[in-house]
Write an enzyme that holds these catalytic residues in place. Structure first.
Site, PDB file in Angstrom:
ATOM      1  N   LYS A 176      29.304  22.362   9.764  1.00  0.00           N
ATOM      2  CA  LYS A 176      29.761  23.748   9.784  1.00  0.00           C
ATOM      3  C   LYS A 176      28.934  24.560   8.799  1.00  0.00           C
ATOM      4  CE  LYS A 176      33.829  26.727   9.473  1.00  0.00           C
ATOM      5  NZ  LYS A 176      35.291  26.801   9.303  1.00  0.00           N
ATOM      6  N   ASP A 277      46.712  28.645   9.683  1.00  0.00           N
ATOM      7  CA  ASP A 277      45.876  28.957  10.849  1.00  0.00           C
ATOM      8  C   ASP A 277      45.917  27.804  11.850  1.00  0.00           C
ATOM      9  OD1 ASP A 277      44.246  30.562  12.386  1.00  0.00           O
ATOM     10  OD2 ASP A 277      42.390  29.832  11.490  1.00  0.00           O
TER      11      ASP A 277
END
Length: 518
Positions: A176, A277
């Site tokens: 990432k 989230d």
């Protein structure tokens, strides 16, 4: 006696000598001696002739003298530089004359990541406590690398608001890359904190419901994770297309989501960290050999992680020892991790619990402004969101195919600015009052803290604005006309009951019922 260890006094005459024995001179000393030895003055004026001759000489040959002086100065300066550089070089036939630096090199070479990293034994180590509740953690230096040089083909793994993901499937790695430098520090600290909690939870409680990092690069703004087969959203689409009726699929789903619920409770309660989230795209799954049943599921993406009131490290610091620095690099706790943000809590509204949507409609935001996030709020939000992702799977894979109608978990998508609006919040609350009673299990196990599903009167009672109450009532009537008859004909196989019970408890309208899962 070992001559190599002997030291000369600071005022010794040899201190002004080069390794070749010649006296070192500064540029100022050289220029002074050069001017005195030159037959002409430094200004280009002759010293012998009279002033009248000098005037004539300047008028006829001034430019030639000036250019000649510049050339001699340039040549002399070049020779002086060469002599200085030769003085710095040690004589090849004289052993031990290489100049020793009194400082470390400007930059030592750091390790590039050339092979797949293994799972770390630890991520953070408590080194000291500076003040009360101000711990200092040392980051495992083995996790840090400079550049990613692992061979293998890269493929696109996903993109979000904070970064992009690349997959190296040959080595089962996901990399990432964070887009903004400021946000990278926030996500890195959050990832390291969650990763350390994951390792501790696995050792002490056999809880492994979160992904743990394998490495990171400050220079490249990258974090390396183990790669999984797919995210839950893609798995739902794949499972819906198969129309499977294998009971082992629902059994594996129940086991994986129970494990995820335990992980959420541990993270919120023991570690004092709320995810905030949880959605299908942030749940990564690994399949069994049959390519249908789940083998493992983990929560990922810690971009919105927030420390809740159970945390004792809100004023913590983190240090990383790098090879090219004498002192460790220090990181403070980012402010984004320590204060509640109502916008973050509400998000887009798809997975938010009813009590939070009601606060949004009533404009009750004071408790979330510049305050620590309460533990019970963070836990209730995370568990409800986890239940909504499981409900998404149940509706898409089992309910919609059985009805032959594309029934969805929420009333529709938002098209304006991708933000929650009062109109959409009302639609969500009203739609749930029709959908949830048709799917939730009504039993003693789920009704310990009251009915598991929302009813219109319960929502209406908490809405303060009369205009909003009337709008909510109208929405409920509309959805009852359009969906109640269809949903009343839902017939699900009995092997799905444990899964529906888990959904009913995770998405219970009473937050205390969700807390009871702990």
């Amino acid at each position: 006696m070992d001559e190599s260890r002997r030291q000369r006094p600071a005022g010794h005459v040899a201190a002004n000598l080069s390794p070749q024995g010649a006296r070192q001179r500064s540029f100022k000393d050289w220029l002074a001696s050069y001017v005195h030895s030159n037959p002409h003055g430094a200004s280009g004026r002759p010293s012998g002739p009279s002033l009248q001759d000098a005037a004539v000489s300047r008028s006829s040959h001034g430019s030639r003298h000036r250019s000649g002086l510049r050339e001699r100065l340039r040549a002399g300066l070049s020779r002086w530089r060469m002599s200085r550089s030769s003085h710095r070089r040690a004589s090849p036939e004289t052993p031990g004359t290489a100049a020793k630096l009194n400082r470390p090199p400007l930059r030592r070479s750091q390790a590039a990541l050339t092979a797949p990293p293994s799972s770390p034994s630890h991520i953070l180590t408590l080194t000291r406590i500076r003040k009360l509740c101000s711990p200092v953690f040392a980051i495992n230096p083995a996790l840090h690398y400079t550049t990613l040089e692992i061979p293998g083909a890269r493929s696109f793994g996903g993109s979000g608001g904070y970064g992009d993901v690349q997959l190296i499937r040959e080595h089962k790695l996901a990399v990432k890359t964070i887009k903004e430098k400021e946000w990278f520090a926030v996500e890195l600290i959050a990832t390291l904190l969650v990763g350390e909690c994951v390792l501790r939870a696995g050792r002490t409680h056999n809880i492994r419901g979160f992904i743990a990092p394998l490495g990171f690069s400050l220079q490249q703004r990258q974090i390396v994770f183990p790669a999984y087969d797919m995210d839950l959203g893609k798995y739902i689409g794949q499972l819906a297309s198969l129309r499977t009726t294998n009971p082992s699929v629902s059994t594996a789903l129940h086991q994986c989501f129970t494990e995820l619920a335990r992980a959420v409770v541990f993270l919120n309660t023991t570690c004092g960290i709320s995810h905030l989230d949880i959605k299908c795209a942030n749940i990564l799954v690994m399949l069994r050999s049959d390519a249908v049943s789940l083998r493992r599921a983990v929560l990922a993406d810690f971009s919105l992680v927030t420390l809740n009131s159970n945390s004792t490290i809100a004023r913590g610091q983190f240090c990383l020892q790098e090879p090219d620095l004498k002192s460790p690099r220090m990181f403070g706790m980012p402010t984004a991790l320590t204060t509640a943000n109502f916008h973050t809590l509400v998000g887009h509204g798809y997975n938010q619990p009813p009590e939070l949507l009601v606060k949004y409609l009533n404009n009750e935001r004071a408790e979330f402004t510049n305050h620590r996030l309460k533990h019970d709020v963070g836990l209730a939000v995370d568990l409800y969101a986890l239940g909504q992702t499981l409900l998404e799977l149940v509706v898409s894979v089992y309910v919609a195919p059985s009805l032959g109608v594309p029934v969805t978990r929420f009333p529709g998508y938002q098209y304006f600015n991708n933000q929650l609006s009062p109109d959409f919040a009302l639609a969500l609350l009203a739609y749930r009052c029709v959908l949830h009673p048709a799917l939730f299990v009504n039993s003693a196990e789920t009704n310990t803290h009251g009915l598991a599903y929302d009813v219109p009167e319960g929502i209406r009672r908490h809405l303060r604005n009369p205009k909003i109450r009337r709008a909510f009532t109208d929405r409920c009537i509309n959805y009852q006309h359009t969906h109640k008859a269809i949903l009343s004909s839902v017939a699900l196989p009995p092997e799905l009951k444990p899964l529906l019970v888990l959904v009913s408890r995770l998405c219970h309208t009473n937050p205390c019922a969700r807390h009871a899962l702990s």
